[in-house]
Design a protein around this motif. Structure first.
Motif, PDB file in Angstrom:
ATOM      1  N   ALA A 197       0.828  -1.205   0.000  1.00 24.39           N
ATOM      2  CA  ALA A 197       0.000   0.000   0.000  1.00 24.39           C
ATOM      3  C   ALA A 197       0.864   1.258   0.000  1.00 24.39           C
ATOM      4  CB  ALA A 197      -0.927   0.001   1.215  1.00 24.39           C
ATOM      5  N   VAL A 234      -4.504  -5.433   1.964  1.00 24.31           N
ATOM      6  CA  VAL A 234      -3.898  -4.181   1.525  1.00 24.31           C
ATOM      7  C   VAL A 234      -4.862  -3.019   1.742  1.00 24.31           C
ATOM      8  CG1 VAL A 234      -2.938  -2.926  -0.444  1.00 24.31           C
ATOM      9  CG2 VAL A 234      -2.426  -5.352  -0.155  1.00 24.31           C
ATOM     10  N   GLY A 235      -6.135  -3.223   1.426  1.00 25.48           N
ATOM     11  CA  GLY A 235      -7.117  -2.150   1.542  1.00 25.48           C
ATOM     12  C   GLY A 235      -7.286  -1.632   2.956  1.00 25.48           C
ATOM     13  N   CYS A 293      -7.271  -2.119  -4.889  1.00 30.31           N
ATOM     14  CA  CYS A 293      -6.859  -3.238  -4.028  1.00 30.31           C
ATOM     15  C   CYS A 293      -7.783  -4.436  -4.216  1.00 30.31           C
ATOM     16  CB  CYS A 293      -6.885  -2.808  -2.565  1.00 30.31           C
ATOM     17  SG  CYS A 293      -5.899  -1.352  -2.176  1.00 30.31           S
TER      18      CYS A 293
END
Length: 410
Positions: A197, A234-235, A293
């Protein structure tokens, strides 16, 4: 189009630079010695009889290709800046499942094999870990990384021995003391997704300007970012990173994850299955960055219902094209794909499509560590498994619809 081509060149340079960094490290004297903590009796890596448990891969395929063994050789310290870590916890990431199936094999195998050595297997997967530092090369500073330190770290993609084993050896720039604010499970759930990220936002996206990519300063206040897939590994970390920097964050996820994503700090959360709600996102356009993502890929950028300045996806075709068509034709196909995608996105949405990648950058680790210590970042754990049940963790990853990270305890 020049920016799109530059983005592709930078992507290739990022992969090549990682390989060169590893090669330059390995080129250092292997006779420089290493340090061990005799009181803890860590493994003597110079003895071939020392063994460890680990999950190996001898062929690409499905999850049944994973094989556990308690007779694997413990990795050796081969350069002066390497560290040997006894792994306590690790995780399973989407990249592990992809590499199990052979993703990136052509490029990564060239990076991991010595000249004239075409041996590709066995491989040990696993990209991140939390553990105990038990041995270091002579160039590793003892003041910042003394033996016995509880550390967290990541494994470069080209490494053939990953963290799905009792011990792992990585360059010192890939690890740091683990934050005391996190337990072992949490500490093994931050760096791979967090650095992905961070790299997408600050290296590829330029959020925070030059200092954002080259230092741990962060930045990006008052920008507007849309995170697609805000409930995944990741989000969830991307949302927390952005909110810590005073960025306006909008996110998409499935209906049953809306409350969770809102609790992470997202200003507006939309169910991606609700077409009317997705249309509403156009009211907040143009977005400074749309961070994909959710695995949609760059081809979906032009089909969006909203304008953007940058669309950054972690689902690039770069390695897949080379796997299918070879290095030369694959590289040409990558250029063609990126140009074609950007012609459509610039024409229809006014912004560029770029590819984001995981980057094991020390300044990225420092940035994430700072946020954890300030209690502005906390990983979400979807589920945890014992080490002997690692294939079940892969099955969980394969099923998708995760709410955070999958942890494996040794």
């Amino acid at each position: 189009m020049q920016s799109a081509a530059l983005s592709y060149v930078l992507s290739l340079r990022q992969i090549v630079s990682l390989a060169r960094r590893q090669c330059s490290v390995n080129a250092q004297s292997t006779l420089s010695g290493s340090r061990t903590n005799s009181q803890q009796r860590p493994p003597q890596a110079t003895k071939s009889l020392e063994k460890m448990r680990g999950w190996q891969l001898h062929n690409y395929g499905d999850i049944d290709e994973l094989q556990i063994s308690d007779k694997l050789k413990i990795p050796q310290i081969r350069s002066s800046n390497e560290c040997l870590v006894r792994v306590r916890t690790t995780s399973v990431n989407p990249i592990d499942l992809a590499m199990l199936r052979g993703y990136g094999a052509m490029v990564l195998n060239k990076m991991r094999c010595l000249p004239g050595d075409g041996i590709e297997f066995p491989l040990i997967l696993g990209r991140e870990f939390c553990g105990e530092l038990v041995q270091t090369g002579m160039a590793v500073p003892t003041d910042s990384l003394p033996l016995g330190t509880r550390v967290w770290g990541v494994v470069p993609l080209q490494a053939s021995v990953g963290a799905h084993a009792e011990y792992v050896a990585v360059p010192s720039y890939c690890l740091a003391p683990a934050p005391k604010e996190l337990d072992d499970n949490e500490a093994a759930s931050v760096l791979y997704a967090g650095l992905t990220a961070w790299s997408g936002l600050y290296v590829t996206g330029g959020l925070g300007g030059p200092c954002g990519a080259t230092t741990a300063a962060g930045g990006g206040a008052h920008k507007r970012v849309l995170v697609l897939g805000g409930s995944g590994g990741v989000g969830t970390l991307a949302i927390q990173i952005l909110k810590s920097q005073k960025v306006q964050v909008l996110a998409t996820c499935s209906e049953n994850a809306v409350d969770m994503v809102r609790n992470l700090g997202a200003d507006i959360v939309v169910d991606y299955n609700n077409s009317a709600a997705m249309e509403e996102l156009g009211k907040y356009a143009p977005y400074d960055i749309v961070l994909d993502c959710a695995g949609q890929g760059g081809q979906k950028a032009a089909e969006s219902k909203f304008d953007f300045r940058q669309y950054i996806t972690f689902s690039s075709p770069l390695l897949a094209n080379i796997d299918k068509q070879g290095l030369g034709l694959g590289a040409l196909k990558n250029v063609f794909d990126l140009v074609q995608t950007n012609v459509r996105s610039v024409t229809q949405r006014g912004g560029l499509v770029k590819w984001g990648f995981f980057s094991p950058a020390p300044q990225g680790i420092q940035f994430l560590q700072k946020l954890v210590e300030q209690r502005k970042l906390m990983p979400l754990i979807d589920s945890s498994f014992d080490f002997v049940d690692l294939p079940k963790a892969f099955e969980k990853m394969k099923g998708g619809h995760l709410r955070g990270k999958i942890v494996v305890k040794l």
